[in-house]
Structure formats: C-alpha cells, structure tokens
Enzyme design. Sequence first.
Site, short mmCIF file in Angstrom:
data_model
loop_
_atom_site.label_atom_id
_atom_site.label_comp_id
_atom_site.label_asym_id
_atom_site.label_seq_id
_atom_site.Cartn_x
_atom_site.Cartn_y
_atom_site.Cartn_z
N PRO A 204 8.10 20.06 -0.37
CA PRO A 204 8.41 18.64 -0.33
C PRO A 204 9.84 18.42 -0.80
O PRO A 204 10.18 18.80 -1.90
CB PRO A 204 7.42 18.02 -1.32
CG PRO A 204 6.38 19.08 -1.55
CD PRO A 204 7.05 20.38 -1.35
N LYS B 152 7.98 14.24 3.47
CA LYS B 152 7.67 14.46 2.06
C LYS B 152 6.17 14.50 1.82
O LYS B 152 5.64 15.44 1.20
CB LYS B 152 8.32 13.36 1.22
CG LYS B 152 7.98 13.35 -0.25
CD LYS B 152 8.78 14.36 -1.01
CE LYS B 152 8.44 14.33 -2.50
NZ LYS B 152 8.92 13.13 -3.16
N ARG C 74 0.13 0.79 1.31
CA ARG C 74 -0.44 2.13 1.46
C ARG C 74 -1.91 2.09 1.85
O ARG C 74 -2.45 3.09 2.34
CB ARG C 74 -0.26 2.92 0.18
CG ARG C 74 1.19 2.94 -0.32
CD ARG C 74 1.27 3.40 -1.77
NE ARG C 74 2.59 3.20 -2.34
CZ ARG C 74 2.99 2.08 -2.92
NH1 ARG C 74 2.16 1.05 -3.03
NH2 ARG C 74 4.20 1.98 -3.42
N ARG D 3 0.94 4.70 -12.10
CA ARG D 3 0.29 3.77 -11.17
C ARG D 3 -0.48 4.52 -10.08
O ARG D 3 -1.50 4.05 -9.60
CB ARG D 3 1.30 2.81 -10.55
CG ARG D 3 0.65 1.47 -10.17
CD ARG D 3 1.68 0.42 -9.88
NE ARG D 3 2.22 0.55 -8.54
CZ ARG D 3 1.67 -0.04 -7.47
NH1 ARG D 3 0.58 -0.76 -7.58
NH2 ARG D 3 2.20 0.11 -6.29
N ASP E 45 12.29 16.44 -2.43
CA ASP E 45 12.34 15.29 -3.32
C ASP E 45 13.66 14.54 -3.16
O ASP E 45 14.68 15.12 -2.83
CB ASP E 45 12.19 15.76 -4.77
CG ASP E 45 11.94 14.59 -5.69
OD1 ASP E 45 12.89 14.18 -6.35
OD2 ASP E 45 10.81 14.11 -5.72
#
Length: 277
Positions: A235, A218, A176, A128, A237
């Site tokens: 980052p 992140k 977003r 996506r 996770d």
Amino acid sequence: MEQILRNDTIRIDTNETISLKHIFECGQCFRWKPSPKGGYVGVAFGQATRLWQQEDGLYLLATPQQVKEIWHPYLDLDRDYTALTQAFCTGEFMEKAVAYGRGLRILQQEPWEALVSFLVSQCNNIPRICSILDTFCKLFGQPLELEGDVLYAFPTPQRVAMLSLEDLAPLRAGYRAKYILSAAQAVAREQLDFEGLRGMNTPEARQGIMELQGVGRKVADCFLLFGLGKMDAFPVDTWMKKAGAHYAPDLASFGPYAGLAQQYIFYYARGTKLKMD
DNA sequence: TGCCAGGCCGAAA
DNA sequence: TTTCGGCATGGC
C-alpha cells in the site's frame, strides 16, 4: 463439553520475538483490544480468544484444534520474521523502522473483514476506524461469549448484503457506507470470489479487487496484503509518496516481501510522527 | 476553529 | 497523464 474446551489455555512455543502490541496496534487490524486480564482479546474466523504472553511463551484460550486450524495460521507463526527483517536492514532508516516494530507479524486475516476495514479506513483516523467497525460488529455480528464478556464476530457479507444504507447509518461511516454495501452484494451474488483472487498473482488480483466501488490502489493493496496474505503487495501511503524518496527505499526493491517492509515503515513513521524535511 | 485522517472518483487541464 | 474539488465524519 464445548464450554470447557473453549476455555482451554494453550501455550505456544515461539523461538522468535513476538510483540502483541506491535501486531495488534500497527494499523493492520482494528478489532483487537487490550484486556484488563492481560494481553489482547479479539475475534477471527468466528472464534473469540484472549492472547497474552509470559516468559515461557504465548498463551491463548482455545482448543488444540482451533490453534492448529485458526490461530497458528492467523498469527503467521510458520514464517521466519527474524530472517526476513534482517534482509530489510539495508540502511539506517530501515534499521530504525525494523527495530521500532520488532515482533510485528502480518496477520492472515479473513478477506472480507480486511476489505471492509480498509474501505472504512480511507481518509479516516484509526480511533474512528475502530469505532465504526465496533459499531458494525455490535449491530450486525454474531455475539460470542469470552470469560464472561460479550464479543462480536465480524458480520457476514450475506447478512450485510440484505441491509440498506439506512441500516448502516448508525455507523456514521459517511460516504464509505455505500462501498461496504456494494462490496457485500458483490460477494453475496458471487461476483466477487476471494479464493479466486487468492489464486491469482498480485497484479491480477489487484485489478480484480479494484473493480469494486471505493477500492483504489491503496485500499486494494491493504486488502491484498492483510486479507489475502500477498506479501508483495505494498500500500503506497500518502506519507511515503511525499517523503519516500527522502527517507525510505524503493519498496519494490524488497520484492516478495515489499508489503511487510512497508508495514514496518508505516508503523515507524506513525509512531514517531516522522516529518519530511 | 481549522487541520487532518492507512483515499477514491470524476472532471478538467 | 497529472491535478483538483468534493465527498462525510469526528479526533485533536
């Protein structure tokens, strides 16, 4: 003629293992696609190309100047990944992770594209993310011709800054969208200076980018690693937070290349659907 | 149908 | 300081 030059085929000698699949599908970028003609097609810095491999090296469609100025640095070809990854093999887990992603390299992406990509990535799945970014580029990016096909450049922040949330609605990006818009406006108003951040150390640059809406630790570190080439940014996770102590070493122990180590772990964990317990 | 996905934010504990 | 619900959407 520019038309002819652009379709020049260039061969690059590489004395290291390079895997285009691992480079383009490890989750660091979302816009390169496998091509029916072989290899992968994509766009960076406003240039479209196809990259493919033969026994005698890496091939791409570009002029020698474009290779020197764009593609060679983009593919991070001057770094010795063989030596770096060897240093990561500190135990059985890391040996497996490095072996799984052999040939992976950290692309030196454009900061703006990396920022938007990882703003979109939050609480989202990779297919996506790709879909949203594809729509974004098709709607607002410059069309580019390559071998009879049309690709799209990543929309500039200046262009995006003039859009509204309604304009972005077709992306189906949900909450977003407002993050993309406010980031674009910050760049267009020169409140956000990528080259300034590049010149800072990682903690300073992290603090700077986290002032944006929708940028937490992140997303910030993905931006620092993939957009600014800060290889010591890692980052954290969700998986690593849960299972890190069980499987993975302390990322900070990898020092200046903690981000690279993290990417091998991420890709390995995702590819093998690694579970904790 | 329900769970999950390269999370972040603000409020409450 | 840590924890928790809400946020939008769609792949599986």
